[in-house]
Design a protein around this motif. Structure first.
Motif, PDB file in Angstrom:
ATOM      1  N   ASP A   1      -5.185  -6.674  -5.725  1.00  0.00           N
ATOM      2  CA  ASP A   1      -4.710  -5.287  -5.727  1.00  0.00           C
ATOM      3  C   ASP A   1      -5.880  -4.378  -5.358  1.00  0.00           C
ATOM      4  O   ASP A   1      -6.595  -3.892  -6.239  1.00  0.00           O
ATOM      5  N   PRO A   2      -6.114  -4.134  -4.062  1.00  0.00           N
ATOM      6  CA  PRO A   2      -7.289  -3.339  -3.669  1.00  0.00           C
ATOM      7  C   PRO A   2      -7.251  -1.907  -4.180  1.00  0.00           C
ATOM      8  O   PRO A   2      -8.305  -1.327  -4.459  1.00  0.00           O
TER       9      PRO A   2
ATOM     10  N   LEU B   1     -10.233  -0.226  -6.363  1.00  0.00           N
ATOM     11  CA  LEU B   1     -10.891   1.045  -6.026  1.00  0.00           C
ATOM     12  C   LEU B   1     -10.922   1.974  -7.226  1.00  0.00           C
ATOM     13  O   LEU B   1     -11.954   2.584  -7.543  1.00  0.00           O
ATOM     14  N   HIS B   2      -9.791   2.111  -7.903  1.00  0.00           N
ATOM     15  CA  HIS B   2      -9.719   3.003  -9.050  1.00  0.00           C
ATOM     16  C   HIS B   2     -10.667   2.548 -10.158  1.00  0.00           C
ATOM     17  O   HIS B   2     -11.331   3.375 -10.800  1.00  0.00           O
ATOM     18  N   ALA B   3     -10.731   1.236 -10.386  1.00  0.00           N
ATOM     19  CA  ALA B   3     -11.634   0.718 -11.415  1.00  0.00           C
ATOM     20  C   ALA B   3     -13.089   0.992 -11.038  1.00  0.00           C
ATOM     21  O   ALA B   3     -13.916   1.336 -11.900  1.00  0.00           O
TER      22      ALA B   3
ATOM     23  N   TRP C   1       0.827  -1.213   0.000  1.00  0.00           N
ATOM     24  CA  TRP C   1       0.000   0.000   0.000  1.00  0.00           C
ATOM     25  C   TRP C   1       0.858   1.259   0.000  1.00  0.00           C
ATOM     26  O   TRP C   1       0.655   2.153  -0.826  1.00  0.00           O
ATOM     27  N   CYS C   2       1.836   1.355   0.924  1.00  0.00           N
ATOM     28  CA  CYS C   2       2.612   2.596   1.040  1.00  0.00           C
ATOM     29  C   CYS C   2       4.077   2.434   0.678  1.00  0.00           C
ATOM     30  O   CYS C   2       4.803   3.423   0.584  1.00  0.00           O
ATOM     31  N   GLY C   3       4.553   1.198   0.495  1.00  0.00           N
ATOM     32  CA  GLY C   3       5.937   0.960   0.112  1.00  0.00           C
ATOM     33  C   GLY C   3       6.920   0.899   1.257  1.00  0.00           C
ATOM     34  O   GLY C   3       8.113   0.692   1.042  1.00  0.00           O
ATOM     35  N   SER C   4       6.451   1.042   2.497  1.00  0.00           N
ATOM     36  CA  SER C   4       7.359   1.004   3.641  1.00  0.00           C
ATOM     37  C   SER C   4       7.945  -0.396   3.806  1.00  0.00           C
ATOM     38  O   SER C   4       7.279  -1.407   3.593  1.00  0.00           O
TER      39      SER C   4
END
Length: 349
Positions: free
Chosen positions: A195-196, A200-202, A29-32
């Motif tokens: 890939d949530p 969401l974008h779709a 999600w954030c890459g951390s």
């Protein structure tokens, strides 16, 4: 063969090249890179072989299966297998989020926004939700998407007008649905997607300007998850891949220009945590069930003993379910709430 047809084929769980993707070193999600292991567990609900790990990002709180199953592994763990054990109590508890009165409550949440002309239910299965929502929106045209052919059966039953097989993120599916809907619903769907964020974008792309996105999903910060660990039934490993904190979802929607109309736990909490714990614990305290992948099957005496003890333990699960209901008015206002609902409005331009 449809995705729901029984099968006896089984990808060897120890052949990780087939079952698991490489382990991620960072948060999807954030890459951390600041991850911690939240739990390791087997398939507690269906007793299939394999070990699964759930990690949590220390920075954003996103919780995810790591390493994730490959598409082949996901297909196996999600489909029915002939001869696999079945614990009715556990299945009934897990299905509580989809019972009729809950579907009606979710549909009623959209009443303040008027009757939509068109509504897409993503991951609809047999479209029980659109069938219920039509009680409140009789003039709305409901369509559905699903990964399986169940959505085509739903169309035959008259529950949806259009049935689309495949993920909403598939370019072919999205090209047919882009900008067509006043409402798009994602009900306990994001946690099962690979890939949530893309999902969401779709969903937003499928909305008309000014349309509404309706989301219900599990909260990884539920206190029951911390208390019960791998015995928290909503983890449902290995079938649930992502659990999104409400803050992450809200920020992502706002970054796309959406207005958050409603966000909270009170109306979405599903009172089944204690009953789920009781059902899982009961199932695993008894002699192991017979499964197609066991080298040596249990004796007939062990099988009869397990069946008898499962029946004898049913009152324990019922008592836990009654306690869930009794605590529900309090739990939905506290960190014990396990599900939240978000309604967001897409910008008008």
């Amino acid at each position: 063969m449809s995705a729901t047809a029984p099968d006896t084929a089984f990808p060897a769980p120890h052949g990780s090249a087939r079952v698991h993707e490489p382990r991620r070193p960072d948060c999807p999600w954030c890459g951390s890179a600041r991850l911690r292991t939240r739990l390791r567990t087997g398939d507690l609900r269906r007793h299939r072989p394999g070990l699964f790990t759930v990690d949590e990002c220390r920075d954003c709180g996103h919780t995810f299966q790591n390493p994730r199953l490959t598409p082949e592994g996901l297909a196996f763990y999600r489909r029915a297998v002939r001869g696999a054990p079945h614990d009715p109590a556990t299945e009934r508890v897990l299905a509580l989020h989809a019972v009729r009165h809950r579907r009606r409550a979710t549909a009623r949440a959209m009443l303040p926004f008027g009757e939509p002309e068109s509504w897409l239910d993503v991951g609809t299965g047999l479209a029980r939700f659109p069938d219920t929502a039509r009680e409140f929106f009789p003039y709305t045209a409901f369509d559905g998407t699903d990964l399986t052919s169940r959505v085509e059966r739903a169309r035959e039953l008259g529950r949806v007008e259009e049935a689309h097989v495949g993920p909403l993120t598939d370019p072919g599916v999205l090209a047919r649905l882009s900008g067509r809907y006043d409402v798009v619903s994602l009900l306990h769907h994001l946690e099962r997607t690979t890939d949530p964020r893309a999902e969401l974008h779709a969903a937003l792309d499928a909305l008309r300007p000014g349309g509404h996105l309706l989301i219900e999903t599990l909260d990884p910060r539920c206190a029951y998850a911390a208390l019960f660990g791998r015995w928290w039934l909503p983890y449902d490993q290995p079938r649930r891949l992502h659990l999104l904190p409400r803050r992450n979802l809200r920020e992502e929607l706002e970054a796309r220009g959406c207005e958050i109309v409603t966000a909270g736990h009170r109306a979405a909490h599903v009172p089944h945590d204690l009953a789920g714990l009781a059902a899982l614990a009961l199932s695993h305290a008894l002699p192991a069930p017979d499964t197609p992948w066991r080298a040596i099957p249990p004796s007939p005496a062990d099988q009869r003993l397990r069946a008898a003890l499962l029946r004898a333990g049913t009152p324990l699960v019922i008592a836990a379910a009654a306690l869930d209901l009794a605590l529900s008015p309090l739990a939905r206002h506290t960190p014990l709430a396990n599900t939240y609902r978000v309604i967001a409005r897409r910008p008008k331009r």
